[in-house]
Design a protein around this motif. Sequence first.
Motif, short mmCIF file in Angstrom:
data_model
loop_
_atom_site.label_atom_id
_atom_site.label_comp_id
_atom_site.label_asym_id
_atom_site.label_seq_id
_atom_site.Cartn_x
_atom_site.Cartn_y
_atom_site.Cartn_z
N CYS A 198 -43.31 -21.78 -5.81
CA CYS A 198 -44.01 -23.03 -5.59
C CYS A 198 -43.48 -24.16 -6.49
O CYS A 198 -44.25 -24.91 -7.09
N VAL A 199 -42.16 -24.29 -6.57
CA VAL A 199 -41.55 -25.37 -7.34
C VAL A 199 -41.58 -26.64 -6.51
O VAL A 199 -41.01 -26.68 -5.42
N ALA A 200 -42.21 -27.68 -7.03
CA ALA A 200 -42.36 -28.92 -6.26
C ALA A 200 -42.39 -30.12 -7.20
O ALA A 200 -43.01 -30.08 -8.26
N CYS A 254 -45.02 -29.18 -10.11
CA CYS A 254 -45.67 -27.90 -10.39
C CYS A 254 -44.69 -26.76 -10.15
O CYS A 254 -43.68 -26.91 -9.46
N ALA A 255 -45.00 -25.62 -10.74
CA ALA A 255 -44.26 -24.38 -10.52
C ALA A 255 -45.16 -23.24 -10.96
O ALA A 255 -46.08 -23.43 -11.78
N ALA A 256 -44.92 -22.06 -10.42
CA ALA A 256 -45.77 -20.90 -10.74
C ALA A 256 -44.92 -19.72 -11.17
O ALA A 256 -43.75 -19.58 -10.76
N LEU A 257 -45.51 -18.88 -12.01
CA LEU A 257 -44.86 -17.65 -12.48
C LEU A 257 -45.74 -16.46 -12.13
O LEU A 257 -46.89 -16.38 -12.57
N TYR A 258 -45.19 -15.53 -11.32
CA TYR A 258 -45.90 -14.31 -10.96
C TYR A 258 -45.18 -13.14 -11.61
O TYR A 258 -44.07 -12.79 -11.21
N PRO A 259 -45.79 -12.52 -12.62
CA PRO A 259 -45.09 -11.46 -13.36
C PRO A 259 -45.19 -10.10 -12.66
O PRO A 259 -46.17 -9.79 -11.98
N PHE A 260 -44.13 -9.31 -12.84
CA PHE A 260 -44.09 -7.91 -12.44
C PHE A 260 -43.75 -7.13 -13.71
O PHE A 260 -42.58 -6.81 -13.97
N PRO A 261 -44.78 -6.83 -14.51
CA PRO A 261 -44.54 -6.30 -15.87
C PRO A 261 -43.75 -5.00 -15.89
O PRO A 261 -42.93 -4.79 -16.80
N GLU A 262 -43.98 -4.11 -14.95
CA GLU A 262 -43.29 -2.82 -14.98
C GLU A 262 -41.78 -3.01 -14.85
O GLU A 262 -41.01 -2.27 -15.46
N VAL A 304 -45.42 -31.65 -19.73
CA VAL A 304 -45.41 -30.37 -19.04
C VAL A 304 -46.45 -29.49 -19.73
O VAL A 304 -46.38 -29.29 -20.94
N ARG A 305 -47.40 -28.95 -18.96
CA ARG A 305 -48.48 -28.18 -19.57
C ARG A 305 -48.98 -27.12 -18.59
O ARG A 305 -48.73 -27.20 -17.38
N PHE A 350 -49.83 -21.31 -12.87
CA PHE A 350 -49.11 -22.56 -12.63
C PHE A 350 -48.85 -23.36 -13.91
O PHE A 350 -49.64 -23.33 -14.85
N THR A 351 -47.73 -24.04 -13.87
CA THR A 351 -47.38 -25.06 -14.86
C THR A 351 -47.21 -26.38 -14.12
O THR A 351 -46.66 -26.39 -13.01
#
Length: 446
Positions: free
Chosen positions: A368-370, A352-360, A301-302, A340-341
């Motif tokens: 996109c978990v697949a 694969c999977a993705a992380l979209y941050p909402f920092p505030e 996993v990278r 993506f990871t």
Amino acid sequence: MIDDLTQYLNWFRHSSPYINAHRGKTFVLMLPGDALADDNFANIVHDIALLNSLGVKLILVHGSRPQLQQRLEAQQIDTRIHHDLRITDAPVLKCVIEAVGYLRTEIEAKLSMGVANSPMHGAQIRVCGGNFVTAKPVGIYEGVDLCNTGEVRRIDHEAIRYQLQNNHIVLLSHLGYSPTGEIFNLAVEDVATQTAIAVKADKLVLFGADNGVTDSKDQLRSELLADTAERLVNQYRARLTDPSETSSDISRHLAAAAQACKRGVSRSHLISYKEDGALVTELFSRNGTGTMVIEESYEQVRPANIEDVGGILELIQPMEEAGVLVRRSRERLEAEINRFTVIDLDGAIIGCAALYPFPEEQTGELACVAIAADYRGGNRGEKLLEGIEQAAREQKLERLFVLTTRTAHWFLERGFIQMNIQDLPGEKQALYNFQRNSKVFAKQLV
């Protein structure tokens, strides 16, 4: 008090996946004589009782080096060490047998305790042993006859498994027996390693004075590949200053861990017998307290890179066509590739999977978990989730949410709870697609 209770509850809840994963598994625990002599050994016994109550099948392998040394000194018996092996002549062997017999009795006594208001109350542990280890003499090594110093020839794994199936804890010493009735003094590391390999144990846990392996900055290495562990063994040996020594405790334990992993044991762990709760923390928490050694795998996993775009597109296309995932163009994917990871299996992207941050809002979206169809059914989804959670924590995010139409139960089973659309970050609410009617789930990370 409330903070302590909350911390305990959080730890206990987060340990439940490990409790379920370890139930019915076989662990070999190596306890050197130093561990048995340490003040913390009573706590280790309590933790062994806990593992037993949770359905873990246990094999304990104990040593006796300091106890043997005390007997030899008391009887003024001189001994020689040759290449880290004690020359076991008749007087030494007599002391070895005495030390092993005494320690076995002590261990059995501690595992038999059931005092009310103690961790052992109601445990009713059954301990068994026997002539499960067949040994052979080392013989003459570089011109020196090692007498009754031996090495493991065979482990009676079928007999051991029979005892484990009857919910017995199997207790082994570092003594081995030959078909001719001879008794041999073995290295405790050799017995523990060969036993773990023979019974196809899920874990080999080696107790030592240190927590595990540290790097050049004195930081604990929580995980090592077996090949790396073997290289470190040579480095440890090179640092020895006593010409009569060829290894140290940490190098012997590391070598045992690497050998076990390379011969089929999934995980080996190096932990400290001095630290209260080290065994439980290592086995039932995410970060552990020692060093885990694993066999090198082609699957990793990278973080994704631009060269992975084609593989990700090929992976997610069938799910986009089925309406499981939102469509992403190549241009969008290239622009967001750092989100993506991926799971890389020998150069092929199988997850694969993705992380979209909402920092505030200190929140992140898991998207996109697949997992490729041919690789579903294992724990790859969990590995991706762990990778995303770790990335979210590194970005100081406190919560993770996901929108899904087909996989609600998968997320519920992994600690997510359903939430309202109004609980989403404002920016995400504005982009919500009511036609898809996705359900929203969230998980706290702290």
